[in-house]
Design an enzyme around this catalytic site. Sequence first.
Site, PDB file in Angstrom:
ATOM      1  N   ARG A 192       0.959  -1.288   0.087  1.00 51.46           N
ATOM      2  CA  ARG A 192       0.114   0.171   0.041  1.00 51.46           C
ATOM      3  C   ARG A 192       0.871   1.315   0.018  1.00 51.46           C
ATOM      4  NH1 ARG A 192      -4.558   0.230  -1.717  1.00 51.46           N
ATOM      5  NH2 ARG A 192      -5.211  -1.392  -0.309  1.00 51.46           N
ATOM      6  N   ARG A 212       1.976  -6.237  -9.990  1.00 47.57           N
ATOM      7  CA  ARG A 212       2.401  -5.601  -8.872  1.00 47.57           C
ATOM      8  C   ARG A 212       2.705  -6.682  -7.520  1.00 47.57           C
ATOM      9  NH1 ARG A 212      -2.759  -3.128  -5.768  1.00 47.57           N
ATOM     10  NH2 ARG A 212      -4.192  -4.834  -5.925  1.00 47.57           N
ATOM     11  N   HIS A 269       0.303   3.455 -10.587  1.00 55.37           N
ATOM     12  CA  HIS A 269      -0.568   3.872  -9.454  1.00 55.37           C
ATOM     13  C   HIS A 269       0.303   4.764  -8.387  1.00 55.37           C
ATOM     14  CE1 HIS A 269      -3.402   3.366  -6.309  1.00 55.37           C
ATOM     15  NE2 HIS A 269      -4.043   2.625  -7.066  1.00 55.37           N
ATOM     16  N   ASP A 290     -12.948   8.662  -6.716  1.00 52.01           N
ATOM     17  CA  ASP A 290     -12.297   7.526  -7.378  1.00 52.01           C
ATOM     18  C   ASP A 290     -12.842   7.608  -8.626  1.00 52.01           C
ATOM     19  OD1 ASP A 290     -11.182   5.011  -8.405  1.00 52.01           O
ATOM     20  OD2 ASP A 290     -12.334   3.716  -6.897  1.00 52.01           O
ATOM     21  N   GLU A 348      -2.827   8.859 -11.178  1.00 51.80           N
ATOM     22  CA  GLU A 348      -2.352   7.652 -11.627  1.00 51.80           C
ATOM     23  C   GLU A 348      -2.079   7.951 -13.429  1.00 51.80           C
ATOM     24  OE1 GLU A 348      -4.324   4.170 -10.292  1.00 51.80           O
ATOM     25  OE2 GLU A 348      -5.214   5.388  -8.572  1.00 51.80           O
TER      26      GLU A 348
HETATM   27  C1  BG6 Z   1      -7.544   2.811  -7.667  1.00 49.46           C
HETATM   28  C2  BG6 Z   1      -8.796   2.435  -8.308  1.00 49.46           C
HETATM   29  O1  BG6 Z   1      -6.623   2.907  -8.644  1.00 49.46           O
HETATM   30  O2  BG6 Z   1      -7.048   1.703  -6.621  1.00 49.46           O
HETATM   31  C3  BG6 Z   1      -9.905   2.134  -6.659  1.00 49.46           C
HETATM   32  O3  BG6 Z   1      -9.255   3.320  -8.849  1.00 49.46           O
HETATM   33  C4  BG6 Z   1      -9.139   0.919  -5.909  1.00 49.46           C
HETATM   34  O4  BG6 Z   1     -11.171   1.708  -7.338  1.00 49.46           O
HETATM   35  C5  BG6 Z   1      -7.699   1.766  -5.603  1.00 49.46           C
HETATM   36  O5  BG6 Z   1      -9.829   0.997  -4.685  1.00 49.46           O
HETATM   37  C6  BG6 Z   1      -6.854   0.424  -4.735  1.00 49.46           C
HETATM   38  O6  BG6 Z   1      -7.028  -0.387  -5.214  1.00 49.46           O
HETATM   39  P1  BG6 Z   1      -6.225  -1.679  -4.263  1.00 49.46           P
HETATM   40  O7  BG6 Z   1      -6.373  -2.968  -5.186  1.00 49.46           O
HETATM   41  O8  BG6 Z   1      -4.824  -1.494  -4.185  1.00 49.46           O
HETATM   42  O9  BG6 Z   1      -6.748  -1.582  -3.003  1.00 49.46           O
END
Ligand code: BG6
Length: 301
Positions: free
Chosen positions: A73, A99, A169, A213, A272
């Site tokens: 994260r 990832r 991202h 989002d 992103e």
């Molecule tokens: C964003 C998406 O890019 O990533 C969201 O638009 C999503 O919908 C977020 O919740 C996080 O995704 P993840 O899979 O890393 O929890």
Amino acid sequence: MNLETLNKQFELPGKLQLTVSDSGIPVVEINTPVSSAAISIQGAQLVSWTPVDEEPVIWLSPSAILGPNKAIRGGIPICWPWFGPHESDGRLPSHGYARTALWDVVEIVELEDEQVRVSFRLDKRSVPTEIMTFDCEVELSISVGSILTLDLRTTNSNSNPITISEALHSYFNVGDVRNVEVSGLDGCSYLDKVDAGRIKEQLGAVLFSQETDRVYIDTVSECIISDPVLQRKIHINKQGSLSTVVWNPWSEKAAQMADMGENDYLHMLCVETANVANNSLTLNPGESHEMSVSYSVSRVA
Ligand code: BG6
């Protein structure tokens, strides 16, 4: 590939260090006179970048979980070869498999202006066959200096055309997201994922007061995150990308995530660089596509 092999292979100069996190994930650490950075080899995921005399530009969750096959994260996860949920098979992992895959380090070089470039290739052997939807070559280079540049290159090595979606991202560190604005998307259409995917038009800068989002379509301009608390602007310049995703989970969603603390959402914002939804890419056999982005920081009084 183990650390000893990497160290030997690249005769790493004093600016680089290879370490292993407590959870066993190898990390390349880069320290130059102009910036410092760290990149996890799992996911080829940059997890920090701090130009000299700056606050960190990239946000990493203080509760991020680093471990085999875990999505980290924060930083800059590589969403590939699909973005979000897989369009036809809900059992496949969100944001694809790049990832969480292992990547091979293919080159580490010093460039001019104190830049260091680390190049990766996805190690397909590390991807379970049941989630690898097609055969494809993917390479990523990350150049760390006073500017940070990422370059993601996909080559279709199948005998059929393939369609992919992808995103760099990036999670940015912000003083307080409630005071931040993002410019560069005025007049663009977006798919509002917190309003049943309705298509809307952006008017003016993007501001944040709730869960956000959004997938902005057909965007090519520079985006700028203006942050009055940290007194700076983060500039995002991209090529080969027609979408921009803007995301902040806000308090309620963040509370459901094991890897985000209570008020962490106030200090992060994802803008992103992507090719998703209508901007997904179809590549013919042998065809390649490159998506790249550069981040830089300027001070505001
Ligand atoms: C964003 C998406 O890019 O990533 C969201 O638009 C999503 O919908 C977020 O919740 C996080 O995704 P993840 O899979 O890393 O929890």
